[in-house]
Design an enzyme around this catalytic site. Structure first.
Site, PDB file in Angstrom:
ATOM      1  N   GLU A  55       0.835  -1.206   0.000  1.00 47.91           N
ATOM      2  CA  GLU A  55       0.000   0.000   0.000  1.00 47.91           C
ATOM      3  C   GLU A  55       0.868   1.254   0.000  1.00 47.91           C
ATOM      4  O   GLU A  55       0.810   2.080   0.926  1.00 47.91           O
ATOM      5  CB  GLU A  55      -0.953   0.005   1.194  1.00 47.91           C
TER       6      GLU A  55
ATOM      7  N   GLU B 265      -6.768  -7.588  -0.535  1.00 43.75           N
ATOM      8  CA  GLU B 265      -7.085  -7.610   0.896  1.00 43.75           C
ATOM      9  C   GLU B 265      -8.522  -7.150   1.081  1.00 43.75           C
ATOM     10  O   GLU B 265      -8.958  -6.203   0.412  1.00 43.75           O
ATOM     11  CB  GLU B 265      -6.236  -6.606   1.683  1.00 43.75           C
TER      12      GLU B 265
ATOM     13  N   LYS C 235      -4.099  -6.412  16.580  1.00 39.48           N
ATOM     14  CA  LYS C 235      -4.608  -7.626  17.241  1.00 39.48           C
ATOM     15  C   LYS C 235      -6.137  -7.654  17.320  1.00 39.48           C
ATOM     16  O   LYS C 235      -6.715  -8.719  17.495  1.00 39.48           O
ATOM     17  CB  LYS C 235      -3.963  -7.823  18.609  1.00 39.48           C
ATOM     18  N   PHE C 236      -6.779  -6.492  17.182  1.00 39.43           N
ATOM     19  CA  PHE C 236      -8.248  -6.524  17.174  1.00 39.43           C
ATOM     20  C   PHE C 236      -8.820  -6.425  15.758  1.00 39.43           C
ATOM     21  O   PHE C 236      -9.996  -6.126  15.576  1.00 39.43           O
ATOM     22  CB  PHE C 236      -8.809  -5.432  18.091  1.00 39.43           C
TER      23      PHE C 236
HETATM   24  C1  GAL Z   1      -4.120  -2.499   4.973  1.00 45.77           C
HETATM   25  C2  GAL Z   1      -2.721  -3.039   5.088  1.00 45.77           C
HETATM   26  C3  GAL Z   1      -2.635  -4.278   5.941  1.00 45.77           C
HETATM   27  C4  GAL Z   1      -3.476  -4.117   7.178  1.00 45.77           C
HETATM   28  C5  GAL Z   1      -4.893  -3.797   6.794  1.00 45.77           C
HETATM   29  C6  GAL Z   1      -5.820  -3.616   7.979  1.00 45.77           C
HETATM   30  O1  GAL Z   1      -4.077  -1.122   4.866  1.00 45.77           O
HETATM   31  O2  GAL Z   1      -2.170  -3.314   3.834  1.00 45.77           O
HETATM   32  O3  GAL Z   1      -1.288  -4.488   6.270  1.00 45.77           O
HETATM   33  O4  GAL Z   1      -2.944  -3.081   7.946  1.00 45.77           O
HETATM   34  O5  GAL Z   1      -4.924  -2.602   6.065  1.00 45.77           O
HETATM   35  O6  GAL Z   1      -7.121  -3.212   7.613  1.00 45.77           O
END
Ligand code: GAL
Length: 671
Positions: free
Chosen positions: A154, A311, A360-361
């Protein structure tokens, strides 16, 4: 440098996650891999934040753990989306080079201890990061498990805008390249105003915090520079990999509600496959519609080709003021909406919920409570469905409506000193998109200047910054028979943030057949009434129709009597203008009229229901796939025929889609 794209090769729709095994011991890795197989996971992103493990001391590399993890994944038949590991510098690097740390606009440095604490223009950072990327690429460039390269993470999520001296020097280099000499820069920035004329390049800095408002054209160029600077960083890492591996390369975009700093239109061509991270934003009125928008924008960036959802979450995130878990079935609905809108993958952050650290949450595929959980059962169910959707991979979404979206307009709209602080660019885009989405219309998101010839309807919400050629791409297409809706504050400034004079909407003005003299925004809570009976908010204008017909005018407020909605016959098409923000119901009614006039329809007829429905068709070579996602609490019936891929049921004419369910119908004959 950009080279031709290398295809991302994967069997069917990818199902996967970020995996941060550095947090766990090898016995946990074995359990993880066994459970990944149970869930059907086949693509795992590793080494995203691996730097301090791979290079514990300067120049001292240790790949044993990563070798082991990749080896175990490979043995289990799971492919790897391999991070270069450069997303966050190790502590020793910032200790050696404290000037790597980014500087905020008030001139204060940001400390390490979080993540991504590096200045995009920092040479020492780039050198160290490229050295690591080179070692990783050399070691795993030919590894059979590696399916995809994941550059950094990101880029620009936290560090896009840096104001340190090194950034200022890089900004000046970028400006020299753009303007050649100071005269054109002074003209473009309007420095004649407020005694800002520059006589030497070294007088120019980044737009740090000022006492009054900053020069808006300087701020706009700083956005452009900052986006380009990170893109050049991406290219540097990608070049290192490309010469050492034949596998496709990408990074994860953040096409989501609150990230505005990177102009992904200029990045997209460098990606072998566009990848996006998306998290539902519960601060918005309609998070599902924003999800659909983000997915459509990801597809737009991919030029209509399949992209990858890199993601998203199985439940709550940890970074909103209130972090909500997902409702029953929502993991499926969210995931399959992304697939409906062109993603050839469903990946989550992260595999196993952390027990330590900042996240962690944050939810995960494998929750703290383990496998005897609703989330785990839904993950396994989703894995099974994704597995049955293999044939959908590679097919393309069909759309007859285009919506023009621009990061430059986002930046320019939200500059200092504007007519109303309540006016947000993305809000305008979302309102227009939501109205189309609520009608079940599929929308392609396109850049300013895009060729619109394959569309029937084009929507141009708040395109504040526009070049003449970009406006002409819309108005010439209208003249050829298209139907367009342009909304207020569009066509206000040129690429230097200089006002188009002679009546607002500038290069759209003639085709719209209106003459806008003054903006008259209102307090966000003030309701404006239109002669048509509609209500509206936020904005009104004092204008007159020159050649347009007035469809509705303001019945009250500061622009009472002035046109609010107009329609102008232009060539063989029509150019509509909207001078206010209608209520969602009234916006929907207006879009329905436009869709009707343009002959645009949802991909299939839906009956019943009490909530939003995502309905999208992806067309492949031998069949098309109708995705129907019922977000409501009542069943719907969709008119379609074929084989339903979730259940395998044959559908003769109509399929019922229960409340909260998703159906994906393979339509054998061309629909
Ligand atoms: C994204 C990131 C991840 C994690 C995730 C949490 O921005 O690439 O590493 O932090 O958000 O929502």
């Amino acid at each position: 440098m950009t080279t031709s794209a290398r295809p991302f090769v994967h069997d069917g729709i990818a199902f996967g996650c970020d995996y941060n095994p550095e947090q766990w011991t090898p016995d946990v890795w074995d359990e993880d891999i066994a459970l990944m197989r149970e869930a059907g996971v086949d693509l795992v992103a590793v080494n995203i934040f691996g730097w301090s493990h791979l290079e514990p001391r300067p120049g001292e590399f240790d790949f044993r753990r990563l070798d082991d993890v990749i080896g175990r994944l490979h043995e289990a038949g799971i492919r790897v989306n391999l991070g270069t590991g450069t997303a966050s510098p190790p502590a020793w690097l910032t200790r050696m080079h404290p000037d790597i740390l980014p500087m905020a606009e008030d001139g204060t440095r940001r400390y390490p201890g979080g993540r991504q604490a590096w200045c995009p223009s920092s040479r020492p950072f780039r050198e160290a990061a490229l050295r690591l990327a080179e070692r990783v690429a050399e070691r795993y460039g030919d590894h059979p498990a590696v399916a995809l390269w994941h550059v950094s993470n990101e880029l620009g999520c936290h560090n896009a805008l840096c104001h340190c001296d090194e950034s200022a020097a890089a900004f000046r280099r970028w400006l020299r390249n753009r303007y050649g000499s100071l005269d054109p820069l002074n003209r473009a920035w309007g420095t004649a105003f407020w005694s800002q004329t520059y006589g030497d390049w070294d007088e120019i800095g980044t737009p740090r915090a000022t006492l009054s408002s900053r020069n808006p054209a300087q701020a706009l160029d700083f956005h452009r520079f900052s986006s380009d600077e990170l893109l050049s960083y991406y290219r540097a890492e990608a070049d290192v990999i490309r010469s050492r591996s034949a596998v496709s390369i990408t990074t994860n975009f953040m096409v989501t509600a609150h990230i505005e700093n990177l102009d992904y239109w200029s990045w997209a061509a460098d990606m072998d496959i566009v990848a996006n991270d998306h998290y539902l934003d519960h601060r918005l009125d309609d998070p599902n519609s924003e999800l659909a928008f983000a997915a459509d924008l990801s597809r737009g960036l991919a030029g209509g080709a399949p992209w990858l959802l890199m993601e998203h979450s199985t439940g709550a995130v940890n970074w909103q003021p209130l972090n909500k878990p997902k409702a029953k079935g929502e993991i499926l609905r969210n995931s399959l909406t992304h697939v409906a809108r062109g993603s050839d993958g469903v990946c989550f952050f992260q595999w196993r919920a952390s027990v330590q650290g900042s996240e962690k949450f944050h939810s995960a595929m494998l929750p703290h409570a383990g496998t005897d959980t609703a989330v785990w059962r839904e993950v396994v169910e989703l894995g099974g469905i994704v597995d049955r959707l293999g044939e959908v991979a590679g097919s393309r979404v069909e759309a007859e409506t285009a919506l023009v979206f621009s990061w430059e307009s986002w930046w320019a709209t939200q500059n200092d000193s504007r007519p109303s602080k309540a006016l947000g660019y993305l809000d305008q885009v979302h309102s227009a998109y939501s109205a189309l989405h609520s009608l079940g219309l599929t929308v392609d998101i396109v850049p300013p200047g895009a060729d619109l010839s394959s569309y029937r309807l084009a929507v141009v919400p708040g395109l504040h910054l526009v070049r003449e050629s970009e406006a002409a791409a819309v108005t010439d297409w209208v003249a050829d028979g298209g139907t367009a809706l342009v909304t207020f504050y569009s066509g206000t400034v040129d690429e230097d943030d200089r006002v188009w004079t002679g009546g607002y909407t500038g290069p759209f003005r003639e085709a719209l057949g209106i003459h806008v003299e003054e903006f008259a925004p209102v307090e966000p809570e003030t309701a404006l009434h239109l002669s048509s009976g509609a209500t509206a908010h936020l904005w009104s204008e004092r204008s007159r129709a020159t050649t347009a017909e007035v469809e509705a005018s303001f019945a009250d407020g500061p622009s009472a009597g002035h046109p609010a909605v107009t329609r102008n016959a232009w060539g063989s098409g029509s150019a509509w203008y909207l001078a206010t923000l209608p209520s969602p119901a009234d916006y929907r009614a207006l879009m329905a009229r436009l869709a009707d006039e343009a002959g645009v329809r949802p991909p299939a007829v839906v009956h019943g229901g009490d909530g939003a429905v995502d309905i999208v068709r992806r067309r492949g070579t031998d069949a098309s796939y109708l995705f129907v996602v019922n977000h409501g609490s009542a069943p719907i019936v969709v008119e379609a025929a074929g084989t339903e891929l979730v259940s395998g049921a044959l559908i003769a004419r109509c399929a019922e889609v229960p409340a909260g369910a998703v159906r994906i119908i393979r339509e054998e004959a061309a629909a």
